[in-house]
Scaffold this motif. Structure first.
Motif, PDB file in Angstrom:
ATOM      1  N   MET A  12      -1.895  10.958  -8.335  1.00 32.20           N
ATOM      2  CA  MET A  12      -2.731  11.389  -9.412  1.00 32.20           C
ATOM      3  C   MET A  12      -4.013  11.078  -9.670  1.00 32.20           C
ATOM      4  N   ASN A  13      -5.105  11.873  -9.138  1.00 29.83           N
ATOM      5  CA  ASN A  13      -6.326  11.468  -9.629  1.00 29.83           C
ATOM      6  C   ASN A  13      -7.107  12.165 -10.744  1.00 29.83           C
ATOM      7  N   GLN A  35     -13.860  13.493  -1.686  1.00 28.43           N
ATOM      8  CA  GLN A  35     -13.442  12.495  -0.607  1.00 28.43           C
ATOM      9  C   GLN A  35     -11.711  12.205  -1.299  1.00 28.43           C
ATOM     10  N   GLU A  36     -11.552  12.192  -2.383  1.00 21.89           N
ATOM     11  CA  GLU A  36     -10.391  12.095  -2.688  1.00 21.89           C
ATOM     12  C   GLU A  36      -9.374  12.926  -2.416  1.00 21.89           C
ATOM     13  N   ILE A 272      -0.102   6.462  -8.520  1.00 16.48           N
ATOM     14  CA  ILE A 272      -1.282   5.803  -7.810  1.00 16.48           C
ATOM     15  C   ILE A 272      -2.363   6.822  -7.697  1.00 16.48           C
ATOM     16  N   GLY A 273      -3.578   6.191  -7.551  1.00 21.41           N
ATOM     17  CA  GLY A 273      -4.863   7.222  -7.786  1.00 21.41           C
ATOM     18  C   GLY A 273      -5.726   6.702  -8.796  1.00 21.41           C
ATOM     19  N   GLN A 274      -6.670   7.175  -8.979  1.00 23.72           N
ATOM     20  CA  GLN A 274      -7.865   6.779  -9.878  1.00 23.72           C
ATOM     21  C   GLN A 274      -8.897   7.923 -10.371  1.00 23.72           C
ATOM     22  N   GLU A 275      -9.206   7.546 -11.446  1.00 25.18           N
ATOM     23  CA  GLU A 275     -10.423   8.488 -12.158  1.00 25.18           C
ATOM     24  C   GLU A 275     -11.631   8.481 -11.374  1.00 25.18           C
ATOM     25  N   LEU A 286     -11.128   4.499  -2.344  1.00 28.18           N
ATOM     26  CA  LEU A 286     -10.671   5.498  -1.132  1.00 28.18           C
ATOM     27  C   LEU A 286      -9.990   4.317  -0.197  1.00 28.18           C
ATOM     28  N   LYS A 287     -10.429   3.364  -0.013  1.00 22.97           N
ATOM     29  CA  LYS A 287      -9.728   2.344   0.846  1.00 22.97           C
ATOM     30  C   LYS A 287      -8.455   2.062   0.366  1.00 22.97           C
TER      31      LYS A 287
END
Length: 514
Positions: A12-13, A35-36, A272-275, A286-287
């Motif tokens: 989840m981004n 890119q995500e 997992i994921g990122q704002e 991204l890595k």
């Protein structure tokens, strides 16, 4: 109920349109989001993107998802309050810095607004989402959501999942202490942070905890860590790939082995994921997401699901109540000799901890569905907001230099422990000939010595022969002790038993007495 464990991860981004702390933030955040999206498309895995209102109003963000999102991507709402949303509702945005997005509770989160205004705001967010995408979302999440908004949302819209931040103390603008540690729970209609005990007060939509917190270092992180870990500038011990743990392959593998390879009592979960506003860490993020996906694929025992689908699966598997779950760390990614077990159920949470040769209960919080969210009717007028359940033991209440000697001490000459599920919802932790067994209605302890240090009590406490009466924020509750006696000894509470067998009952104040 199916005996096979449900092991789920949500990629989840979430997507903001502006961050006025960064230069040229909108274009850079759009590029990071793209890119995500390309990354998850490459793997063809179910995933979720949650869009903030300003991103839903931005044609470039919308066209990106309409053009490139596949049926593997769920779109939902990231529910922070931004200036375009309040303007659409005819409300002022009270950012002292003049920003259109502000991470302070007032004005950036729902509890900063009056209940009627909260209904306006969520209606507008849902209306705009449907106008743009043609359907209502199944998932709504935020670092913090107030209970009135939760009730209104779940009663008026067909959603499957809500998500809020992990437990944390004094991080950003929200403190959350003593919640259901990780997986998911059905909250009380009186308090989003508290699992319900009855059908009458149970919200029918599960609340998930975000970010994948470390079961050792997420809580009281400096007290049981090496000098190397203590020296880290940022103490966010989660799966977030922008930080230390989530970007390190060895530590990430330890987290996944802990979450999915140890006893969970039937439901293991991580996010997992990122704002997209972590644009300064874009390459690392991204890595890190790629590395985490590769590790989970290599495991082969974890299902990638959309967050909304996870909520639907949770409701199907656990239709009647919040399940008991556990997160078990039998070793430590740091060099310090530590083990940690979190047990959660609809009635309480507890963290059993071994630090070197000491085993103790590091925290116990009681859940009471009748205790109201302090912001359910009143607004939060400060930059921060605090959510807590009812503390029975919390070592963060101890003086700085005493935290390694407090909590409910069970054994001061302990062996490493092992963990087993002995029945549905029952977890037994054994160390030598001693044990602690967690039931949904009690904790049974078989040990040679018990000493509860009084300085681990956040609440006002009155010791009686068969337990401790507690008062916190005007709420009255009780720790009842069977098979032992309690007494006050030099400001510490000592619990002794002739049989070395003690049962702890965590009791809410009777409803009739309220």
């Amino acid at each position: 109920m199916c005996n096979e464990a449900m092991k789920v991860v949500n990629i989840m981004n979430f997507v903001r349109q502006i961050d006025e702390r960064e230069e040229n933030s909108t274009q850079r955040m759009l590029e990071m989001t793209e890119q995500e999206l390309h990354l998850v498309n490459e793997y063809g895995l179910d995933n979720t993107f949650l869009l903030q209102y300003d991103a839903i109003c931005d044609e470039d963000f919308v066209s990106l998802f309409k053009r490139e999102a596949t049926d593997k991507t769920e779109l939902g709402i990231w529910y922070e309050i931004v200036e375009p949303l309040t303007t659409a509702c005819g409300l002022p945005y009270r950012s002292e810095r003049g920003w259109k997005w502000d991470w302070h509770i007032d004005p950036g989160f729902s509890m900063a607004y009056l209940p009627a205004q909260r209904e306006q705001l969520i209606d507008e967010a849902m209306r705009k989402f449907k106008e743009v995408f043609g359907f209502y979302p199944k998932t709504v999440a935020s670092w913090s959501i107030d209970t009135h908004t939760l009730n209104y949302l779940t009663e008026n819209y067909d959603i499957n999942a809500v998500a809020i931040c992990r437990d944390q103390a004094n991080t950003d603008a929200y403190t959350m202490l003593g919640g259901y540690f990780n997986q998911a729970y059905y909250p009380s209609k009186n308090n989003i942070f508290t699992p319900a005990q009855s059908k009458e007060l149970r919200v029918s939509v599960p609340v998930f905890r975000l970010l994948g917190p470390c079961p050792i270092h997420n809580y009281d992180c400096d007290k049981f860590a090496s000098d190397e870990v203590k020296a880290l500038k940022t103490k966010c011990f989660t799966l977030e790939p922008c930080w230390h743990m989530g970007s390190n392959p060895q530590k990430t593998k330890w987290m996944f082995d802990t979450y999915y390879g140890q006893e969970s009592l039937g439901f293991a979960y991580s996010h997992i994921g990122q704002e997209n506003s972590f644009i300064a860490f874009k390459d690392q993020v991204l890595k890190g997401i790629r590395m985490q996906i590769e590790q989970l694929l290599a495991r082969g025992d974890v299902s990638f699901k959309k967050m909304g689908d996870t909520g639907a699966a949770f409701k199907k598997r656990y239709p009647d109540k919040t399940p008991a779950t556990s997160v078990v760390a039998l070793d430590n990614w740091d060099s310090i000799d530590v083990q940690s077990v979190y047990y959660d159920c609809q009635n309480y949470m507890a963290n059993l901890f071994r630090f070197e040769d000491k085993i103790f209960l590091r925290s116990i919080y009681l859940f009471d569905e009748c205790v109201k969210d302090k912001y359910i009717e009143k607004t939060c007028t400060t930059f921060d907001a605090v959510y807590e359940n009812l503390p029975i033991i919390d070592t963060m209440a101890c003086p700085e230099d005493e935290r390694k000697q407090c909590g409910l001490m069970i054994d001061s000459k302990a062996q490493p422990f092992s963990v087993e599920k002995v029945a549905d919802g029952v977890l037994k932790v054994s160390f030598g000939d001693k044990s602690v067994t967690f039931f949904e209605d009690r904790i049974e302890i078989s040990a040679h010595e018990i000493l509860w240090y009084g300085n681990s009590i956040k609440a006002d406490a009155n010791v009686t022969a068969d337990g401790v009466d507690l008062t916190y924020n005007g709420e009255h509750y009780r720790l009842r002790i069977d098979g032992a006696t309690a007494r006050l000894d030099n400001e510490n509470i000592q619990i002794t038993s002739a049989t070395n067998s003690i049962t702890l009952f965590l009791e809410q104040e009777k409803q009739s007495a309220r």
